[in-house]
Design a protein around this motif. Structure first.
Motif, PDB file in Angstrom:
ATOM      1  N   VAL A  52      28.714  38.706  39.079  1.00 51.08           N
ATOM      2  CA  VAL A  52      29.192  37.513  39.790  1.00 51.08           C
ATOM      3  C   VAL A  52      30.466  36.941  39.175  1.00 51.08           C
ATOM      4  N   GLU A  53      30.825  37.395  37.973  1.00 45.87           N
ATOM      5  CA  GLU A  53      32.047  36.906  37.338  1.00 45.87           C
ATOM      6  C   GLU A  53      32.466  37.882  36.249  1.00 45.87           C
ATOM      7  N   GLN A  54      33.779  38.046  36.079  1.00 46.24           N
ATOM      8  CA  GLN A  54      34.328  38.853  34.996  1.00 46.24           C
ATOM      9  C   GLN A  54      35.619  38.222  34.511  1.00 46.24           C
ATOM     10  N   GLN A  55      35.800  38.172  33.202  1.00 48.22           N
ATOM     11  CA  GLN A  55      37.049  37.663  32.658  1.00 48.22           C
ATOM     12  C   GLN A  55      37.303  38.283  31.294  1.00 48.22           C
ATOM     13  N   SER A  56      38.554  38.328  30.908  1.00 47.78           N
ATOM     14  CA  SER A  56      38.938  38.901  29.629  1.00 47.78           C
ATOM     15  C   SER A  56      38.642  37.915  28.500  1.00 47.78           C
ATOM     16  N   LEU A  57      38.052  38.441  27.413  1.00 50.85           N
ATOM     17  CA  LEU A  57      37.805  37.622  26.233  1.00 50.85           C
ATOM     18  C   LEU A  57      38.917  37.788  25.203  1.00 50.85           C
ATOM     19  N   ASP A  58      39.311  39.040  24.974  1.00 49.41           N
ATOM     20  CA  ASP A  58      40.401  39.352  24.048  1.00 49.41           C
ATOM     21  C   ASP A  58      40.910  40.743  24.384  1.00 49.41           C
ATOM     22  N   GLU A  59      41.599  41.379  23.454  1.00 47.11           N
ATOM     23  CA  GLU A  59      42.202  42.683  23.723  1.00 47.11           C
ATOM     24  C   GLU A  59      41.172  43.796  23.864  1.00 47.11           C
ATOM     25  N   THR A  60      39.962  43.564  23.379  1.00 45.79           N
ATOM     26  CA  THR A  60      38.976  44.653  23.381  1.00 45.79           C
ATOM     27  C   THR A  60      37.752  44.382  24.239  1.00 45.79           C
TER      28      THR A  60
END
Length: 212
Positions: A52-60
């Motif tokens: 239902v949701e996806q987002q970047s946390l950091d480079e990895t």
């Protein structure tokens, strides 16, 4: 549809219940989170959940969120998930992908508890018992060298199978790649029976009834 070949362990960032729905957030290595669309199916501990949701946390790492309803919590070990725990992560099968395990639907049949763990060199044997209330319905589908899915991991049953008690033998790769290696005596796992086995056993039972 899944293969039971766990791609990665993912760490739980949070599991908060709001308005009767558990919002489960996990951190996944970006290499296993590429081109995921909202609404996609992913197996978490063998449970088919919807992104239902996806987002970047950091480079990895990417964060992926799922909404888990009460019924799913009632019949799976996701009810006891805590922040910091690791869950097994597998994306759904694509046409043309290699099936290295066996076909897994992501629909959990039963839960089992760990009763004993034996380490032999780098290998490990783990012993389980189906929940007593589920043994009558599902023990008949468990037999030596048959297929089973434990926390979404495709495994071959060992030789110790009797009345809802069974074991599996684990190699170092499985212990490292999945959370099966983190299990302790008393822990609960999600169990999905092999659908082909269910079909064969059910067909034989019906034929026997007709002959009787």
């Amino acid at each position: 549809m899944f293969t039971g070949i766990v791609q990665s362990k993912a760490q739980v960032l949070s599991a908060q219940t709001k308005h009767g729905v558990c919002q489960l957030c996990i951190a996944v290595d970006k290499q296993y989170a590429q081109q995921i669309e909202l609404g996609a199916s992913i197996a978490i501990n063998g449970v088919c959940l919807t992104v239902v949701e996806q987002q970047s946390l950091d480079e990895t790492l990417d964060k992926i969120r799922f909404d888990v309803i009460d019924e799913t919590l009632r019949v799976t070990n996701l009810v006891s998930i805590n922040t910091g725990d690791f869950v097994n992560y597998e994306r759904s099968l694509k046409v043309g992908d290699e099936i290295g395990g066996h076909q897994v639907s992501g629909h959990i049949h039963a839960m089992a508890s760990v009763t004993n763990i034996e380490n032999i060199g780098d290998n490990r044997s783990v012993y389980f018992e189906l929940a007593p209330s589920q043994q009558a319905a599902y023990a008949k589908y468990i037999f030596g060298k048959g297929f089973i899915s434990i926390n979404g991991t495709s495994l071959t049953l060992g030789e110790s199978v009797e009345n809802g008690h069974f074991n599996v033998h684990l190699i170092p790769e499985t212990l490292t790649r999945t959370n099966i290696g983190d299990l302790k005596v008393g822990d609960n796992v999600n169990i999905e029976m092999d659908q082909q086995t269910i079909t064969i056993v059910s067909t034989i039972e019906r034929m026997k009834l007709q002959l009787d």
